[in-house]
Design a protein around this motif. Structure first.
Motif, PDB file in Angstrom:
ATOM      1  N   ARG A 213     -81.414 -31.387 -50.222  1.00 22.13           N
ATOM      2  CA  ARG A 213     -81.534 -32.457 -51.213  1.00 22.13           C
ATOM      3  C   ARG A 213     -82.690 -33.386 -50.845  1.00 22.13           C
ATOM      4  NH1 ARG A 213     -75.947 -34.640 -53.517  1.00 22.13           N
ATOM      5  NH2 ARG A 213     -74.586 -32.835 -53.196  1.00 22.13           N
ATOM      6  N   PRO A 214     -83.354 -33.956 -51.830  1.00 25.81           N
ATOM      7  CA  PRO A 214     -84.290 -35.036 -51.509  1.00 25.81           C
ATOM      8  C   PRO A 214     -83.512 -36.192 -50.868  1.00 25.81           C
ATOM      9  CG  PRO A 214     -84.613 -34.256 -53.758  1.00 25.81           C
ATOM     10  CD  PRO A 214     -83.342 -33.628 -53.270  1.00 25.81           C
ATOM     11  N   VAL A 215     -84.040 -36.738 -49.813  1.00 33.09           N
ATOM     12  CA  VAL A 215     -83.338 -37.812 -49.104  1.00 33.09           C
ATOM     13  C   VAL A 215     -83.040 -38.975 -50.040  1.00 33.09           C
ATOM     14  CG1 VAL A 215     -83.580 -39.560 -47.293  1.00 33.09           C
ATOM     15  CG2 VAL A 215     -84.211 -37.203 -46.826  1.00 33.09           C
ATOM     16  N   SER A 216     -83.943 -39.231 -50.975  1.00 36.54           N
ATOM     17  CA  SER A 216     -83.752 -40.367 -51.884  1.00 36.54           C
ATOM     18  C   SER A 216     -82.474 -40.229 -52.705  1.00 36.54           C
ATOM     19  CB  SER A 216     -84.959 -40.507 -52.814  1.00 36.54           C
ATOM     20  OG  SER A 216     -85.134 -39.322 -53.584  1.00 36.54           O
ATOM     21  N   GLU A 217     -82.024 -39.002 -52.952  1.00 37.14           N
ATOM     22  CA  GLU A 217     -80.796 -38.810 -53.726  1.00 37.14           C
ATOM     23  C   GLU A 217     -79.545 -39.192 -52.937  1.00 37.14           C
ATOM     24  OE1 GLU A 217     -80.478 -34.909 -55.309  1.00 37.14           O
ATOM     25  OE2 GLU A 217     -82.276 -35.072 -56.574  1.00 37.14           O
TER      26      GLU A 217
ATOM     27  N   ILE B  87     -75.120 -60.827 -45.913  1.00 41.36           N
ATOM     28  CA  ILE B  87     -75.806 -59.547 -45.990  1.00 41.36           C
ATOM     29  C   ILE B  87     -76.867 -59.602 -47.080  1.00 41.36           C
ATOM     30  CG2 ILE B  87     -75.538 -57.094 -46.532  1.00 41.36           C
ATOM     31  CD1 ILE B  87     -72.755 -57.234 -45.297  1.00 41.36           C
ATOM     32  N   GLU B  88     -78.075 -59.207 -46.729  1.00 45.44           N
ATOM     33  CA  GLU B  88     -79.174 -59.211 -47.692  1.00 45.44           C
ATOM     34  C   GLU B  88     -79.358 -57.858 -48.367  1.00 45.44           C
ATOM     35  OE1 GLU B  88     -82.174 -62.559 -45.864  1.00 45.44           O
ATOM     36  OE2 GLU B  88     -82.408 -60.484 -45.198  1.00 45.44           O
ATOM     37  N   ALA B  89     -78.888 -56.791 -47.710  1.00 43.60           N
ATOM     38  CA  ALA B  89     -79.071 -55.460 -48.278  1.00 43.60           C
ATOM     39  C   ALA B  89     -77.910 -54.562 -47.876  1.00 43.60           C
ATOM     40  CB  ALA B  89     -80.384 -54.851 -47.798  1.00 43.60           C
ATOM     41  N   LEU B  90     -77.475 -53.735 -48.817  1.00 43.33           N
ATOM     42  CA  LEU B  90     -76.422 -52.742 -48.584  1.00 43.33           C
ATOM     43  C   LEU B  90     -76.873 -51.429 -49.205  1.00 43.33           C
ATOM     44  CD1 LEU B  90     -73.547 -51.619 -48.017  1.00 43.33           C
ATOM     45  CD2 LEU B  90     -72.828 -52.692 -50.169  1.00 43.33           C
ATOM     46  N   VAL B  91     -76.880 -50.371 -48.386  1.00 42.61           N
ATOM     47  CA  VAL B  91     -77.235 -49.045 -48.874  1.00 42.61           C
ATOM     48  C   VAL B  91     -76.125 -48.082 -48.467  1.00 42.61           C
ATOM     49  CG1 VAL B  91     -78.922 -47.160 -48.836  1.00 42.61           C
ATOM     50  CG2 VAL B  91     -79.704 -49.541 -48.652  1.00 42.61           C
ATOM     51  N   VAL B  92     -75.430 -47.525 -49.460  1.00 40.61           N
ATOM     52  CA  VAL B  92     -74.417 -46.507 -49.202  1.00 40.61           C
ATOM     53  C   VAL B  92     -75.126 -45.166 -49.032  1.00 40.61           C
ATOM     54  CG1 VAL B  92     -72.433 -45.271 -50.166  1.00 40.61           C
ATOM     55  CG2 VAL B  92     -72.619 -47.761 -50.424  1.00 40.61           C
ATOM     56  N   LEU B  93     -74.704 -44.395 -48.032  1.00 40.94           N
ATOM     57  CA  LEU B  93     -75.305 -43.090 -47.746  1.00 40.94           C
ATOM     58  C   LEU B  93     -74.320 -42.000 -48.166  1.00 40.94           C
ATOM     59  CD1 LEU B  93     -76.516 -43.916 -44.110  1.00 40.94           C
ATOM     60  CD2 LEU B  93     -77.683 -44.397 -46.282  1.00 40.94           C
ATOM     61  N   HIS B  94     -74.688 -41.242 -49.215  1.00 40.31           N
ATOM     62  CA  HIS B  94     -73.793 -40.182 -49.683  1.00 40.31           C
ATOM     63  C   HIS B  94     -74.590 -39.128 -50.454  1.00 40.31           C
ATOM     64  CE1 HIS B  94     -69.932 -38.418 -50.792  1.00 40.31           C
ATOM     65  NE2 HIS B  94     -70.508 -38.160 -51.966  1.00 40.31           N
ATOM     66  N   PRO B  95     -74.512 -37.892 -49.974  1.00 39.50           N
ATOM     67  CA  PRO B  95     -73.814 -37.448 -48.758  1.00 39.50           C
ATOM     68  C   PRO B  95     -74.622 -37.797 -47.522  1.00 39.50           C
ATOM     69  CG  PRO B  95     -74.922 -35.602 -49.791  1.00 39.50           C
ATOM     70  CD  PRO B  95     -75.117 -36.767 -50.715  1.00 39.50           C
ATOM     71  N   VAL B  96     -73.902 -37.872 -46.394  1.00 41.48           N
ATOM     72  CA  VAL B  96     -74.561 -38.205 -45.134  1.00 41.48           C
ATOM     73  C   VAL B  96     -74.437 -37.092 -44.108  1.00 41.48           C
ATOM     74  CG1 VAL B  96     -72.577 -39.314 -44.023  1.00 41.48           C
ATOM     75  CG2 VAL B  96     -74.904 -40.125 -43.514  1.00 41.48           C
ATOM     76  N   SER B  97     -73.548 -36.131 -44.335  1.00 41.37           N
ATOM     77  CA  SER B  97     -73.432 -35.021 -43.388  1.00 41.37           C
ATOM     78  C   SER B  97     -74.649 -34.120 -43.531  1.00 41.37           C
ATOM     79  CB  SER B  97     -72.152 -34.225 -43.633  1.00 41.37           C
ATOM     80  OG  SER B  97     -72.212 -33.532 -44.865  1.00 41.37           O
ATOM     81  N   ALA B  98     -75.074 -33.535 -42.411  1.00 38.61           N
ATOM     82  CA  ALA B  98     -76.239 -32.664 -42.431  1.00 38.61           C
ATOM     83  C   ALA B  98     -76.019 -31.478 -43.357  1.00 38.61           C
ATOM     84  CB  ALA B  98     -76.537 -32.188 -41.007  1.00 38.61           C
ATOM     85  N   ARG B  99     -74.797 -30.966 -43.405  1.00 35.90           N
ATOM     86  CA  ARG B  99     -74.496 -29.804 -44.243  1.00 35.90           C
ATOM     87  C   ARG B  99     -74.666 -30.152 -45.722  1.00 35.90           C
ATOM     88  NH1 ARG B  99     -70.540 -29.051 -47.297  1.00 35.90           N
ATOM     89  NH2 ARG B  99     -69.379 -30.785 -46.366  1.00 35.90           N
ATOM     90  N   ALA B 100     -74.065 -31.256 -46.154  1.00 37.33           N
ATOM     91  CA  ALA B 100     -74.105 -31.605 -47.572  1.00 37.33           C
ATOM     92  C   ALA B 100     -75.477 -32.110 -48.008  1.00 37.33           C
ATOM     93  CB  ALA B 100     -73.040 -32.653 -47.880  1.00 37.33           C
TER      94      ALA B 100
END
Length: 296
Positions: free
Chosen positions: A21-25, A4-17
């Protein structure tokens, strides 16, 4: 060392949460070897989650909107919280920025999270794509395996989650191992009432004369994004794609057979249950041109 060359955790990922918020956060890049998943996550302990795999060329993802739509449909079928498409798309693009040039495989995973969690666990990875050029050129050997359910099982028992891209792939992996035990490269599932469904990780495309056929979604199969792209290629060849019930018996005298997927693109089948299948090099080449790296 991890491929794996890149790993990005998405949190929060639910539309509600994620709303407001700025997507970058919501994007949290980590080293590929970093501990990023709790052992009690239900995606690990129960396979309770969904995923998508897609290909990118020089950091440009192929069919990303279609994959995001299918991810959302799969999450809805599992009754997961609504997923923010904007966060997932941004995560994909961030991972590809890190991965860089070349052909890359992107994997998006969304799980129900640990017991009691209200927010899903989600991440995106990017890794160099496997070299499958020999399969695309020379073809693969396939066996037919009974899936153990009727073609109408999805309608009669929707809790079976047919046609949903879940993390529960143990049956698919077991079928692939059985195929190898039989001296083949892959397996195509057949319903108990005798209809062709799909391969372990690919859709099925059949040529009979000038007719191109793929099994219908109504038979509980995953609608492949590559099938939609292949339909456009075939239309240009004057061979429109037909989606219909395909009895397994029709494979015994077909004029050509392919497995279609985002990673494989179009792989011809040259042997089915030990019997040779004609290799249509002209259509295979056209599919490779249409499904492969976009031309400038």
């Amino acid at each position: 060392m991890s491929p794996i060359e890149a790993l990005v955790v998405l949190h929060p990922v639910s539309a509600r949460a994620a709303a407001g918020r700025p997507v970058s956060e919501c994007l949290h890049p980590l080293p590929a070897e970093a501990p990023a998943l709790r052992v009690e996550d239900r995606g690990v302990s129960r396979g309770d989650g969904v995923f998508e795999s897609l290909t990118a060329y020089d950091a440009d993802p192929v069919d990303l909107p279609a994959h995001l739509q299918r991810l959302a449909r799969s999450a809805d079928r599992l009754e997961l919280p609504e997923i923010s498409g904007a966060v997932v798309e941004a995560g994909v693009r961030r991972a590809l920025e890190t991965a860089g040039a070349g052909e890359t495989t992107v994997r998006i995973v969304v799980t129900r999270g640990p017991e009691g969690a209200s927010e899903p666990t989600a991440w995106v990875t990017a890794a160099p794509a496997a070299d499958l050029s020999d399969q695309r050129r020379d073809g693969v050997r396939v066996v037919l395996l009974d899936r153990g359910m009727r073609s109408d099982a999805g309608r009669e028992a929707p809790w079976l989650l047919t046609g949903v891209k879940t993390l529960s792939y143990a049956i698919h992996a077991a079928a692939a191992r059985e195929a190898r035990r039989r001296g083949a490269d892959d397996a195509v599932f057949v319903s108990t009432d005798g209809f062709v469904l799909e391969a372990t990780t690919a859709s099925v495309l059949v040529r009979r004369g000038r007719r191109m056929i793929t099994p219908p979604q109504e038979h509980g199969i995953l609608r492949g994004t590559t099938v939609t792209r292949a339909a456009a290629v075939l239309s240009e060849l004057g061979m429109p794609l037909e989606s219909r019930a395909l009895p397994a018996a029709e494979l015994s005298d077909c004029d050509a057979l392919w497995l279609l997927s985002s990673g494989r693109r179009a792989v011809p089948v040259i042997e089915l249950d030990g019997r040779p299948v004609p290799l249509d090099r002209e259509v295979t080449a056209a599919l490779e041109r249409g499904l492969g790296r976009p031309q400038d």
